[in-house]
Motif scaffolding. Sequence first.
Motif, short mmCIF file in Angstrom:
data_model
loop_
_atom_site.label_atom_id
_atom_site.label_comp_id
_atom_site.label_asym_id
_atom_site.label_seq_id
_atom_site.Cartn_x
_atom_site.Cartn_y
_atom_site.Cartn_z
N ARG A 20 -11.06 -5.02 -2.45
CA ARG A 20 -9.75 -4.59 -3.02
C ARG A 20 -9.18 -5.63 -2.16
O ARG A 20 -7.87 -5.52 -2.90
N PHE A 39 0.93 -1.21 0.17
CA PHE A 39 0.25 0.23 0.13
C PHE A 39 0.75 1.58 -0.22
O PHE A 39 2.37 1.19 0.34
N ASP A 40 0.83 2.10 -1.05
CA ASP A 40 1.53 2.96 -0.88
C ASP A 40 0.74 4.88 -0.29
O ASP A 40 -0.42 4.51 -0.76
N ASP A 41 1.32 5.79 -0.26
CA ASP A 41 0.63 7.37 -0.37
C ASP A 41 -0.12 7.54 -1.01
O ASP A 41 -1.58 8.21 -0.20
N ASP A 73 -2.54 5.54 -1.77
CA ASP A 73 -3.90 4.83 -2.22
C ASP A 73 -5.12 5.89 -1.33
O ASP A 73 -4.77 6.40 -0.51
N ASP A 74 -6.27 5.32 -1.33
CA ASP A 74 -7.50 5.96 -0.64
C ASP A 74 -6.76 5.02 0.61
O ASP A 74 -7.02 3.98 0.96
N VAL A 117 -13.84 -2.72 0.04
CA VAL A 117 -12.86 -1.83 0.23
C VAL A 117 -12.13 -3.67 0.79
O VAL A 117 -10.66 -4.09 0.18
N ARG A 133 -5.53 -7.30 -3.53
CA ARG A 133 -3.64 -6.65 -4.00
C ARG A 133 -3.24 -8.11 -3.00
O ARG A 133 -1.78 -7.94 -3.36
N LEU A 157 -8.87 2.35 1.90
CA LEU A 157 -7.35 1.24 1.53
C LEU A 157 -6.53 0.97 2.58
O LEU A 157 -6.35 -0.44 2.48
N ARG A 158 -5.66 2.38 2.35
CA ARG A 158 -4.68 1.25 3.38
C ARG A 158 -4.81 1.68 5.22
O ARG A 158 -4.44 0.43 5.40
#
Length: 238
Positions: free
Chosen positions: A214, A92-94, A96-97, A211, A218, A100-101
């Motif tokens: 998703r 997960f990166d910055d 992302d929603d 979410v 991932r 979601l994080r």
Amino acid sequence: MSHTASVPPAIDPRSRAAALRRELMRNRLLDTVFDLYQPGQANGHLVIDDVIQAAAVSRGSFYKYFDSLEAAVDALGERLTAGMIGDYRRLFDDGDDPLLRAVGGAAMAMLRAWHDPRWAGFTCRVDYVDYFERASTFDLMVRDALDAARSQGQMAFVLIDVAVDLIVGVTIEARRRLMRPSVAGPRAYMDEMIARTFYALDTPPLAVAAVLDRVWLRLAKDGPVLDWWSTNHGVPAS
């Protein structure tokens, strides 16, 4: 006027070898502490003598690296937390929603407990939880995701500490259950634990369900590159 490129000093092979030996010994001691903290071990009163006996080293060797058993436990906690942060950033990166994080972090911690019971056993201990609260970048990342989700209207709470403690507390209890070999329906358990947690933060059920789909996609796609991923486990069936 001539210009000569600076040449970095040569590294003495003996110094490199000595540094490698020190690193290997330090890791050996940390691995031994990890082994002694595995689930089912009677480690409530672990002392330095237990570590040096299991690692087959002298007391002096232990004290070259750590001042106390607590220092070794903190160092192990630091290593495990750094690994957890690295894994989270790979998944997960910055951009992302934020929901979601937030959900992804909880799901990743629960899934790793199912894959890696030894990790779960150590990270549920009071020693690690205390370390995590004192010095965790991961804690700051969770706070950032939750604060951003609140700002975007994805959830509602007044105190950020309440939201963080709720998620951390839930994931600790979930890891304790998921590390048991006999746990039944791990995916259903994780889904409901995550859903109930985020409902408590006023996240709409449909948003949580969407979410979660998703997140699992991932994890199934990118999870196999993680060091702790077991091909025998993968992502549990829903």
